[in-house]
Design an enzyme around this catalytic site. Sequence first.
Site, mmCIF file in Angstrom:
data_model
loop_
_atom_site.group_PDB
_atom_site.id
_atom_site.type_symbol
_atom_site.label_atom_id
_atom_site.label_comp_id
_atom_site.label_asym_id
_atom_site.label_seq_id
_atom_site.Cartn_x
_atom_site.Cartn_y
_atom_site.Cartn_z
ATOM 1 N N HIS A 235 50.293 46.850 40.504
ATOM 2 C CA HIS A 235 50.613 45.421 40.420
ATOM 3 C C HIS A 235 49.524 44.578 39.765
ATOM 4 C CE1 HIS A 235 48.026 45.373 43.953
ATOM 5 N NE2 HIS A 235 47.830 44.096 43.700
HETATM 6 C C1 UD1 Z 1 47.654 38.839 44.997
HETATM 7 C C2 UD1 Z 1 46.129 38.941 44.966
HETATM 8 C C3 UD1 Z 1 45.710 40.395 44.762
HETATM 9 C C4 UD1 Z 1 46.380 41.294 45.771
HETATM 10 C C5 UD1 Z 1 47.869 41.087 45.721
HETATM 11 C C6 UD1 Z 1 48.604 41.937 46.716
HETATM 12 C C7 UD1 Z 1 45.015 36.969 44.005
HETATM 13 C C8 UD1 Z 1 44.282 36.457 42.833
HETATM 14 N N1 UD1 Z 1 45.578 38.173 43.870
HETATM 15 O O1 UD1 Z 1 48.123 39.223 43.719
HETATM 16 O O2 UD1 Z 1 44.317 40.494 44.914
HETATM 17 O O3 UD1 Z 1 46.053 42.629 45.469
HETATM 18 O O4 UD1 Z 1 48.137 39.714 46.001
HETATM 19 O O5 UD1 Z 1 49.960 41.809 46.530
HETATM 20 O O6 UD1 Z 1 45.061 36.314 45.021
HETATM 21 N N2 UD1 Z 1 55.631 36.703 44.133
HETATM 22 C C9 UD1 Z 1 56.871 36.744 44.702
HETATM 23 N N3 UD1 Z 1 56.950 36.724 46.061
HETATM 24 C C10 UD1 Z 1 55.853 36.685 46.854
HETATM 25 C C11 UD1 Z 1 54.603 36.626 46.247
HETATM 26 C C12 UD1 Z 1 54.492 36.654 44.895
HETATM 27 O O7 UD1 Z 1 57.886 36.799 44.036
HETATM 28 O O8 UD1 Z 1 55.991 36.685 48.096
HETATM 29 C C13 UD1 Z 1 55.532 36.758 42.666
HETATM 30 C C14 UD1 Z 1 55.438 35.395 42.034
HETATM 31 O O9 UD1 Z 1 56.161 35.430 40.860
HETATM 32 C C15 UD1 Z 1 53.972 35.271 41.706
HETATM 33 C C16 UD1 Z 1 53.560 36.723 41.457
HETATM 34 O O10 UD1 Z 1 54.380 37.489 42.321
HETATM 35 O O11 UD1 Z 1 53.731 34.441 40.637
HETATM 36 C C17 UD1 Z 1 52.121 36.997 41.757
HETATM 37 O O12 UD1 Z 1 51.785 36.543 43.060
HETATM 38 P P1 UD1 Z 1 50.288 36.025 43.349
HETATM 39 O O13 UD1 Z 1 50.143 35.656 44.754
HETATM 40 O O14 UD1 Z 1 49.902 35.010 42.334
HETATM 41 O O15 UD1 Z 1 49.371 37.281 43.020
HETATM 42 P P2 UD1 Z 1 49.591 38.853 43.253
HETATM 43 O O16 UD1 Z 1 49.779 39.484 41.944
HETATM 44 O O17 UD1 Z 1 50.574 39.143 44.333
#
Ligand code: UD1
Length: 395
Positions: A235
């Site tokens: 991811h």
């Molecule tokens: C975040 C953490 C990363 C961790 C990961 C675990 C940061 C910078 N990164 O990355 O260190 O390894 O979590 O998963 O904090 N989204 C959904 N549903 C959710 C959450 C996210 O659809 O419940 C989608 C959204 O489109 C979002 C994307 O996933 O924009 C990324 O989510 P985000 O929280 O920005 O970062 P992660 O890649 O999950």
Amino acid sequence: MKIISVVGARPNFMKVAPIHKAFIKFNIEHQVTSIQYPGSSTQHPVPSLVRRSNSAVGIQHLICHTGQHYDEKMSKVFFEDLELPKPDFYLGVGSGSHAEQTAKVMIEFEKILLNEKPNLIIVVGDVNSTIACSLTAVKLGIKVAHVEAGLRSGERKMPEEINRILTDSISDFLFVTEKSGLENLKREGVPDSNVFFVGNVMIDSLIHYLPKADKSNILYNFQLETCNYCLVTLHRPSNVDSPENVKKILALLNELSQKRKIIFPVHPRTLSVINDLNLTNNLNLNLNLNLNLILTDPIGYIDFLALTKNAELVITDSGGIQEESTYLGVQCITVRDNTERPVTVVEGTNQLIGTDLEKVKEAALKVLNGENKTGSIPELWDGHAAERIVKLLIN
Ligand code: UD1
């Protein structure tokens, strides 16, 4: 004493759960039967010591969920699996750019801090919620404890590395999981008196829930055999934000699936890229017809633990899974150029292969041909890290 622990994203929940349990245990052992709330002169009786955090305390331990992860499968299921109480505060910030997400957390968390006036906040890991909440707290003069401090990948393009460095530089108590963390913090000039080598709270959760994981039906549900499948999680933006790279990853997994069944629980970030690809046309692989390559929704904590424990090989770019596989003695290939958790490579079963997918394939085939890396469990990964943290904080 009033303490607020912060959770935001999926890897935070299993780190705060043992800390919460350790606070409850502390209160029970110290027979706390009543509590005086800040601003009140009356002692309130604690009706049942094993009830929710905010009633079970001499130490009042509250949980704030920023809402960085909000999908049921990325959040709620973890609260259930880890027997965490419903968060005392939910900020509901959701997704956004780094600046938007961090700023929203800060604005909302400041309101909570101003209202609650805690003595201390606890942040874990390296996600955006970690830095956002620690920065908000220090600016209000509230002490910060950082659990999983001192880890460094040396890669400043990684958002988590910036979060780690900044959080450590403003924290008052730095709890370290592996010895490399002690060296990193010393090099950065953090006073020894603020740094405590306590072990790994995530491994506390793993040890606690392993018996439950042993009862999981997940292998049966996906028709997997113990030690005869690969578990994949990818991811990181560096791996999955480019559609071209995601195509290559899927092609590699398709190839490996000729050798072993593969289960790939797909993170929402990765899924959105996969959904944008027109796979059948562009890649000449029809995922629905390949029964050996299982792409599935994110999986809850207990079931995922069962999948990790019983895998022949894990291919990942996650930080936490490098540690969990090391503890479990499961072969792990990390698709990254660096790791902030070097102990998993030096002592554990982790191999840092890099992002060149040809090399990943080579390394995976070696493992599937029986060339295994032996490993041992790092020091203090013994299931008692959270208790050490609670004792140190109280002292
Ligand atoms: C975040 C953490 C990363 C961790 C990961 C675990 C940061 C910078 N990164 O990355 O260190 O390894 O979590 O998963 O904090 N989204 C959904 N549903 C959710 C959450 C996210 O659809 O419940 C989608 C959204 O489109 C979002 C994307 O996933 O924009 C990324 O989510 P985000 O929280 O920005 O970062 P992660 O890649 O999950």
